[in-house]
Design an enzyme around this catalytic site. Structure first.
Site, PDB file in Angstrom:
ATOM      1  N   GLY A 128      42.094  46.415  37.383  1.00 35.81           N
ATOM      2  CA  GLY A 128      42.990  47.552  37.597  1.00 35.81           C
ATOM      3  C   GLY A 128      44.353  47.364  36.945  1.00 35.81           C
ATOM      4  N   ASN A 129      44.867  46.113  36.961  1.00 33.76           N
ATOM      5  CA  ASN A 129      46.225  45.881  36.450  1.00 33.76           C
ATOM      6  C   ASN A 129      46.325  46.051  34.936  1.00 33.76           C
ATOM      7  OD1 ASN A 129      44.791  43.451  35.921  1.00 33.76           O
ATOM      8  ND2 ASN A 129      46.716  42.314  35.818  1.00 33.76           N
ATOM      9  N   LYS A 138      32.174  52.070  50.541  1.00 32.08           N
ATOM     10  CA  LYS A 138      33.309  52.128  49.600  1.00 32.08           C
ATOM     11  C   LYS A 138      34.214  53.334  49.888  1.00 32.08           C
ATOM     12  CE  LYS A 138      35.425  51.296  45.637  1.00 32.08           C
ATOM     13  NZ  LYS A 138      36.265  50.118  45.454  1.00 32.08           N
ATOM     14  N   LYS A 166      32.586  47.673  39.132  1.00 30.42           N
ATOM     15  CA  LYS A 166      32.719  47.611  37.672  1.00 30.42           C
ATOM     16  C   LYS A 166      32.371  46.231  37.101  1.00 30.42           C
ATOM     17  CE  LYS A 166      36.940  45.477  36.619  1.00 30.42           C
ATOM     18  NZ  LYS A 166      37.256  44.966  37.920  1.00 30.42           N
ATOM     19  N   LYS A 179      33.077  39.601  41.234  1.00 29.41           N
ATOM     20  CA  LYS A 179      33.312  39.009  39.902  1.00 29.41           C
ATOM     21  C   LYS A 179      32.477  37.740  39.743  1.00 29.41           C
ATOM     22  CE  LYS A 179      38.096  40.555  39.962  1.00 29.41           C
ATOM     23  NZ  LYS A 179      37.860  41.852  39.328  1.00 29.41           N
TER      24      LYS A 179
HETATM   25  P1  ADP Z   1      40.498  43.857  39.770  1.00 27.40           P
HETATM   26  O1  ADP Z   1      41.226  45.144  39.707  1.00 27.40           O
HETATM   27  O2  ADP Z   1      40.826  42.942  38.632  1.00 27.40           O
HETATM   28  O3  ADP Z   1      39.012  44.000  40.001  1.00 27.40           O
HETATM   29  P2  ADP Z   1      40.645  42.797  42.499  1.00 27.40           P
HETATM   30  O4  ADP Z   1      41.831  43.034  43.373  1.00 27.40           O
HETATM   31  O5  ADP Z   1      39.394  43.523  42.799  1.00 27.40           O
HETATM   32  O6  ADP Z   1      41.149  43.066  41.011  1.00 27.40           O
HETATM   33  O7  ADP Z   1      40.316  41.237  42.463  1.00 27.40           O
HETATM   34  C1  ADP Z   1      41.328  40.260  42.199  1.00 27.40           C
HETATM   35  C2  ADP Z   1      41.898  39.732  43.503  1.00 27.40           C
HETATM   36  O8  ADP Z   1      40.919  38.967  44.215  1.00 27.40           O
HETATM   37  C3  ADP Z   1      43.040  38.760  43.401  1.00 27.40           C
HETATM   38  O9  ADP Z   1      44.266  39.423  43.176  1.00 27.40           O
HETATM   39  C4  ADP Z   1      42.991  38.035  44.744  1.00 27.40           C
HETATM   40  O10 ADP Z   1      43.899  38.622  45.641  1.00 27.40           O
HETATM   41  C5  ADP Z   1      41.585  38.301  45.271  1.00 27.40           C
HETATM   42  N1  ADP Z   1      40.812  37.127  45.655  1.00 27.40           N
HETATM   43  C6  ADP Z   1      39.933  37.090  46.680  1.00 27.40           C
HETATM   44  N2  ADP Z   1      39.360  35.900  46.813  1.00 27.40           N
HETATM   45  C7  ADP Z   1      39.872  35.119  45.826  1.00 27.40           C
HETATM   46  C8  ADP Z   1      39.643  33.761  45.427  1.00 27.40           C
HETATM   47  N3  ADP Z   1      38.796  32.970  46.076  1.00 27.40           N
HETATM   48  N4  ADP Z   1      40.333  33.295  44.358  1.00 27.40           N
HETATM   49  C9  ADP Z   1      41.201  34.077  43.693  1.00 27.40           C
HETATM   50  N5  ADP Z   1      41.460  35.376  44.021  1.00 27.40           N
HETATM   51  C10 ADP Z   1      40.797  35.896  45.072  1.00 27.40           C
HETATM   52 MG    MG Z   2      38.026  44.761  41.722  1.00 28.89          MG
END
Ligand code: ADP
Ligand code: MG
Length: 322
Positions: free
Chosen positions: A11-12, A129, A219, A281
Site C-alpha cells: 500500500g505504501n 475482509k 494481493k 506475504k
Molecule cells: P502491505 O500494504 O505492504 O501489504 P501490510 O500492512 O499488509 O502492508 O503488511 C506489512 C506489515 O506487517 C508491517 O508494517 C508490520 O506491521 C506487519 N507485520 C506483522 N507481522 C510481522 C512480522 N512478523 N514481521 C514484520 N512485520 C510484520
Molecule cells: Mg497487505
C-alpha cells in the site's frame, strides 16, 4: 544475470498511511516507487508489477454510496476493475515517462486482470475482509433492508458510533485468467502491470462463463500465482518493513535474513507472521518456492536493489541452498 522478477507492491508504494489519497499525493508516491523500478530495469531485469488497492477501492466504494441519489452504484468487481485502471494508469504513465527520459525503449502496459476463485471457498461461509465505509447501527440496518445480500459485521468496540462495516469473502486465488497474454508480453520484453488489487475476483457460472463476485483476493497470494505462471526467477514482495521478523513487536524481535524454505515454513506455523499483513506475504513466498521458484524476497521499497543483490531483506530459498 538478467532475471524475470514479479514485484508485489504494498500500500505504501501508492499512498502513505497519513495521507488522504489525493491524486497528487498518489502520483508522488508512485514516482518514488518507479525510480526503484527504473533502477531494476537498468540492470536488464524483466519486471511484472502487481499492487494492492485497499485504500483506493475503499474510497471508490464510499463514492458509490454517497452518489447513489444521482447515479447508480457499481458493484464490487466493477470497482475492482476501476482501481486497476486508476493505479495501473498512474504507474504506466510515470514509468513510461522515466524510461523515455533514460532512453530505455521498453513499453509499459497495464492489464485489466481477472483471477479465478471458487464459491466453495470456506471464506464464502464466513466472510472475513472488511471493505468500504464504516456505518452506525442505524445506517447498517437501513443498508441491510436495501441490500439483503450484504454481510455487515461489528468491527469496532461498542463505544464507537460508526463501528459496522461490510465484510466480503477473501477466497484463495486459483488461476490468473489472462496469464497467456501476460506471459507473451513478458517474453517480448514488455513491462507488465497485472493482478492489481489481487485481481478482479471471478467465478464460473453454470455455463462455465466468467462472472464477477463480491470478494477481495489477497494481493500477495494472487501475486504468487502470477509469479509462478510467468516462471519468475524472483518473487519480490515490497512493503513498509525491511524484514519479516520473529517475535514481532516483542523486545526480543529479530529480523529473518536468508533462510531455507522448511525453516521459514516452521516459523510461519509457529505464528510469527500476523494474519492479514505479514502472514499472507510469507505464505505466498512459501508457495512460490513449492512451485519451483528459486528466490522469494520480502523487504522494503528502499532496500529493494540491495535485496536483489543479496544484501538486505528476508530471502527464502529452496532447502539445501540457504
Ligand atoms: P502491505 O500494504 O505492504 O501489504 P501490510 O500492512 O499488509 O502492508 O503488511 C506489512 C506489515 O506487517 C508491517 O508494517 C508490520 O506491521 C506487519 N507485520 C506483522 N507481522 C510481522 C512480522 N512478523 N514481521 C514484520 N512485520 C510484520
Ligand atoms: Mg497487505
Amino acid at each position: 544475470m538478467r532475471k524475470v522478477i514479479v514485484i508485489a507492491l504494498g500500500g505504501n508504494a501508492i499512498k502513505q498511511a497519513d495521507e488522504k489519497g489525493t491524486a497528487e499525493e498518489q502520483r508522488a508516491n508512485v514516482a518514488t516507487t518507479c525510480e526503484q523500478l527504473v533502477s531494476m530495469l537498468k540492470y536488464g531485469h524483466r519486471l511484472v508489477i502487481t499492487h494492492g488497492n485497499g485504500p483506493q477501492a475503499g474510497n471508490l466504494l464510499i463514492q458509490q454510496e454517497a452518489g447513489v441519489a444521482e447515479v447508480p452504484a457499481q458493484p464490487m468487481d466493477v470497482v475492482g476493475s476501476m482501481t486497476q485502471g486508476q493505479i495501473g494508469y498512474m504507474f504506466q504513465q510515470t514509468l513510461q515517462n522515466m524510461l523515455w527520459d533514460e532512453r530505455i525503449p521498453l513499453p509499459v502496459v497495464s492489464v485489466v486482470n481477472q483471477v479465478l476463485v471458487s464459491e466453495d471457498d470456506p471464506d464464502y461461509q464466513d466472510p472475513s475482509k472488511p471493505v468500504g465505509p464504516f456505518y452506525t447501527k442505524e445506517e447498517a440496518e437501513k443498508i441491510k433492508v436495501g441490500r439483503p445480500e450484504y454481510v455487515i459485521k461489528e468491527v469496532k468496540p461498542e463505544n464507537v458510533e460508526k463501528r459496522f462495516r461490510r465484510v466480503v469473502p477473501s477466497p484463495e486465488p486459483i488461476r490468473n485468467i489472462e496469464y497467456l497474454a501476460i506471459r507473451k508480453m513478458v517474453d517480448d520484453g514488455i513491462v507488465v502491470i497485472a493482478s492489481g488489487g489481487g485481481g478482479i475476483p471471478v467465478v464460473y457460472d453454470e455455463r462455465k462463463h466468467l462472472k464477477g463476485t463480491a470478494a477481495v483476493i489477497d494481493k500477495d497470494k494472487a501475486g504468487e500465482v502470477l509469479a509462478t505462471v510467468v516462471g519468475a526467477d524472483i518473487f519480490l514482495v515490497l512493503t513498509d518493513v525491511a524484514h519479516a521478523k520473529i517475535n514481532f513487536g516483542q523486545p526480543d524481535e529479530k529480523d529473518v535474513g536468508r533462510i531455507a524454505y522448511s525453516e521459514m515454513k516452521k516459523l510461519s506455523e509457529e505464528g510469527h507472521f500476523k494474519a492479514g499483513s505479514m502472514g499472507p506475504k510469507v505464505l505466498a513466498c512459501l508457495r512460490f518456492i513449492e512451485w519451483g521458484g528459486q528466490t522469494a524476497i520480502i523487504t522494503s521499497l528502499d532496500k529493494a536493489i540491495a535485496a536483489l543483490m543479496g544484501q538486505a531483506g528476508t530471502r527464502i530459498v529452496p532447502d539445501g541452498t540457504a
